[in-house]
Scaffold this motif. Sequence first.
Motif, short mmCIF file in Angstrom:
data_model
loop_
_atom_site.label_atom_id
_atom_site.label_comp_id
_atom_site.label_asym_id
_atom_site.label_seq_id
_atom_site.Cartn_x
_atom_site.Cartn_y
_atom_site.Cartn_z
N SER A 86 0.79 -1.08 -0.13
CA SER A 86 0.12 -0.09 -0.18
C SER A 86 0.76 1.36 0.20
N SER A 87 0.46 2.56 -0.29
CA SER A 87 1.03 3.70 -0.08
C SER A 87 1.83 3.81 1.28
N ASP A 88 1.11 3.49 2.43
CA ASP A 88 1.82 3.67 3.59
C ASP A 88 3.06 2.71 3.59
N PHE A 89 2.99 1.41 3.04
CA PHE A 89 4.01 0.49 3.14
C PHE A 89 5.27 1.13 2.48
N PHE A 90 5.13 1.71 1.43
CA PHE A 90 6.22 2.19 0.84
C PHE A 90 6.58 3.65 1.30
N GLY A 91 5.54 4.15 2.02
CA GLY A 91 5.86 5.51 2.40
C GLY A 91 6.57 5.20 3.68
N ASP A 92 6.33 4.06 4.63
CA ASP A 92 7.37 4.11 5.76
C ASP A 92 8.73 3.86 5.48
N ILE A 93 8.82 3.13 4.51
CA ILE A 93 10.41 2.70 4.08
C ILE A 93 10.92 4.02 3.51
N LYS A 94 10.37 4.79 2.55
CA LYS A 94 10.86 6.02 2.07
C LYS A 94 10.99 7.07 3.19
N ARG A 95 10.15 7.06 4.24
CA ARG A 95 10.54 7.86 5.28
C ARG A 95 11.69 7.78 5.95
N LEU A 96 12.26 6.23 6.24
CA LEU A 96 13.16 5.87 6.80
C LEU A 96 14.42 6.27 5.96
N GLU A 97 14.29 6.16 4.80
CA GLU A 97 15.37 6.59 3.86
C GLU A 97 15.69 8.07 4.04
N ASN A 98 14.55 9.02 4.08
CA ASN A 98 14.85 10.32 3.97
C ASN A 98 15.21 10.90 5.32
N ILE A 99 15.02 10.05 6.51
CA ILE A 99 15.48 10.38 7.67
C ILE A 99 16.86 9.98 7.83
N LEU A 100 17.26 8.97 7.18
CA LEU A 100 18.86 8.66 7.25
C LEU A 100 19.45 9.58 6.46
N GLU A 101 19.04 10.20 5.51
CA GLU A 101 19.88 11.03 4.54
C GLU A 101 19.79 12.44 5.02
#
Length: 395
Positions: A283-298
Motif C-alpha cells: 500500500s501507499s503507507d507500506f512504501f511510505g514508511d520505507i521512504k520515510r526511513l530513507e529520508n531520515i537517514l539521508e
Amino acid sequence: MRVTQSMLTNNSLNHLSNSNQKMSQIQDQLSTGKKITRASQDPVVAMNGMRYRTEVAEAGQFKRNVSEVYNWMDNSDDALDEATNAMHRVRELGVQAANDSYEEGQRANIAKEVRQLREHLQSVANTQANGKYIFNGADTTTAPVDESLLDVGLDADGFQNQLEEMADEERDAGDFRYNITYDGGKYEMVEQNGDNEFTFARTDLPDGKQKELIFNKEEGTVTYEHTYLDEEGEEVTDREELPARQVVVSHEDAVSNNDTNVEIELLKGVNMPVNVDATNVFSSDFFGDIKRLENILEDENAETSEISAVLDNLDGQIDKIVDERAELGARYNRVEMMDERVQDQEIIAKRIMSDNEDADIAEVITNLQEQENVHRAALSSSSRIIQPTLMDFLN
C-alpha cells in the motif's frame, strides 16, 4: 399354406443378411471398444454417455483450474516470502542506524541500501505470473506500483497545482488526488481552511480517535494533531510540527487500490479467490514508511528518536505481510483438499462412463466366435435349401 422354393430361398437370404449385420455390429464393438457406435443402437446408453462425458470434461477443466490456482498461490507466497525477508533487512538496517555512534556519512550509506531494498520491493509488488500482475486484484494487465508517482514531495508541481485549484475554487476534498503517509498510515485530504491550510486525515481509525496533518502551503509546514480521550474521558489533542523528511507525498495512482478478488471455479458452483489482497500489503503507507526511513537517514539533522519511531511502523508492515501470508496458506490448504476431491471425481466419472459405454472385450470375442459358428451353419443350411432348378441345367 403352400411353401415354395422361392419362399425358402428368400427366408434363407434374409437370415444370412441378419447374421451379417450382427457380425458387423460385433466387429464394430471389437474395433472401437464401445458398445454402440450410433445413438440409434441404444438411445439410453447414448444419453447416459453424454451426461457422463460432460462430468469427465468438467473434472478435467477443474484440474486445469487447480493448476492455475497453484500457479497464482505459489508465486504469491514466494513473493510475500521475499518481501518479508527484504523488510526484515530494512528493519535490521534501521536498528543499526539508530545507534548514536553512527555518523552522517554512515547513515547515508545505509540509506543507499534501504533505497535498493525499496526498489526491490516495488519490483516484487509488480510480480507477474503467466503475463498477469498478481498483486493488482482483477486488473491483471496493469502494474500495481508506479515508482514515478511515489514520494513526489511537498513541492511537487502536481501537488502544488492541485492545492492551487482547491484554493481558487470550492472543490470537493475527495477529488484531491494526492495523499500523505506518516507514522504507518495514509492521510487523505478532508477539508481546506482558507487559501493556505489543508487538512489531511486518516480514515481508518476507530471512533474517538483522530489523527490529522495540517499543511500550510504558504509556510510550507506540516503540523500533526492527534486527538484522543484520556483516562478521565476528556478529549486531548497533541500537536507537533513535523519536518519535511517525516512525511511522504504520493499520487493516489502510485499504488493500486484494486481489491477485487480473482476467483477461479474449482468445483461446480465453488469459486476460490486465488490472489492476495495487495492493499493489505503493498500500500501507499507500506512504501511510505520505507521512504520515510530513507529520508531520515539521508538528513543530517535527523535525530535517533525519529529512526526508532519508524521501526515500530516497519514492525506493523511486517505483521501485515505475515497475516496475509497466513491467510493465503489457509486457502492453499483448502485448495489441496479440493484438488484431491476433483481427482477422485474424475476417476469416478471415468469409471461410470466406462461401465456405460465400453464393451467387454472378452465377451465381445466370445460373441463373435458364436456368431461365426451360427453364420457358418446358416451358410451350410442355405446351400442345401437353395437347390439347382431346371433352368440351371438348361443354361
